[in-house]
Scaffold this active site. Structure first.
Site, mmCIF file in Angstrom:
data_model
loop_
_atom_site.group_PDB
_atom_site.id
_atom_site.type_symbol
_atom_site.label_atom_id
_atom_site.label_comp_id
_atom_site.label_asym_id
_atom_site.label_seq_id
_atom_site.Cartn_x
_atom_site.Cartn_y
_atom_site.Cartn_z
ATOM 1 N N GLY A 31 0.795 -1.218 0.000
ATOM 2 C CA GLY A 31 0.000 0.000 0.000
ATOM 3 C C GLY A 31 0.829 1.270 0.000
ATOM 4 N N VAL A 32 0.379 2.251 0.781
ATOM 5 C CA VAL A 32 1.065 3.537 0.896
ATOM 6 C C VAL A 32 2.508 3.333 1.344
ATOM 7 C CG1 VAL A 32 1.133 5.704 2.211
ATOM 8 C CG2 VAL A 32 -1.039 4.865 1.314
ATOM 9 N N ASP A 33 2.706 2.490 2.335
ATOM 10 C CA ASP A 33 4.040 2.248 2.889
ATOM 11 C C ASP A 33 5.006 1.759 1.807
ATOM 12 O OD1 ASP A 33 5.981 2.054 4.891
ATOM 13 O OD2 ASP A 33 5.265 0.115 5.603
ATOM 14 N N GLY A 123 -7.002 1.223 4.088
ATOM 15 C CA GLY A 123 -6.657 0.218 3.087
ATOM 16 C C GLY A 123 -6.660 -1.163 3.695
ATOM 17 N N ILE A 124 -5.478 -1.742 3.798
ATOM 18 C CA ILE A 124 -5.338 -3.116 4.279
ATOM 19 C C ILE A 124 -5.817 -3.286 5.727
ATOM 20 C CG2 ILE A 124 -2.943 -2.887 5.060
ATOM 21 C CD1 ILE A 124 -2.505 -5.711 3.750
ATOM 22 N N TYR A 125 -5.866 -2.175 6.490
ATOM 23 C CA TYR A 125 -6.327 -2.264 7.878
ATOM 24 C C TYR A 125 -7.852 -2.149 7.997
ATOM 25 C CZ TYR A 125 -1.453 -2.045 9.468
ATOM 26 O OH TYR A 125 -0.129 -2.301 9.703
#
Length: 170
Positions: A31-33, A123-125
């Protein structure tokens, strides 16, 4: 503080600070990270490794924030913060708001005037987008900072941006 909603790619924002929705390892991910680490280059990873080797051996706690170089990104710094995983049975919204509050505090310490936030934990969370926008705007619109600042809430994708505009009353 001025708050603007922007549809786009957080790694393309020309600001003083780009906020990274990091995982606790600080070593990159998806994702963003992952996008920030890929586009920012090895300088960011080198600094996050030093942070892990010194102050954050067990990782960055959820809701906290720490700054590194922005490497090759069009910003001066990246402020990394770890959002909470959404839970249907536990109210973790104070931790989500803490991400924004602590990132702003770190940015203040850097003297930053402009800061771009992703929609942390959406997102993934699995944080519901509408509530993630509400949580972000509640902090950003009421923030008192040492410097006059503009905050950009950078929304990835047209559906997320449309939801954010609706929640924001735009």
């Amino acid at each position: 503080m001025d708050v603007e909603l922007v549809e786009g790619d957080i790694t393309a924002q020309r600001v003083d600070v780009i906020v990274n929705a990091a995982n606790s390892s600080l070593l990159g991910g998806g994702g963003v990270d992952g996008a920030i680490h890929r586009k920012g280059g090895p300088e960011i990873l080198a600094e996050t490794r030093m942070l892990r080797a010194s102050k954050y051996g067990r990782g960055l706690p959820t809701g906290q924030a720490v700054a590194t170089t922005a490497g090759r990104l069009p910003a001066r710094w990246v402020v990394h913060t770890v959002g909470p995983v959404h839970s249907a049975t536990e109210d973790r919204s104070p931790l989500l708001r803490a991400c924004y509050e602590n990132a702003l505090q770190v940015a203040d310490g850097l003297g930053a005037q402009t800061i771009a936030f992703p929609l942390i934990s959406a997102g993934i969370y699995r944080w519901p987008v509408d509530d993630a926008v509400r949580q972000a705007l509640s902090v950003l619109r009421s923030a008192e900072t040492a410097h006059r600042r503009t905050a950009y809430l950078v929304l990835f994708g047209s559906a997320t941006a449309a939801t954010a505009r609706t929640v924001a009353g735009l």
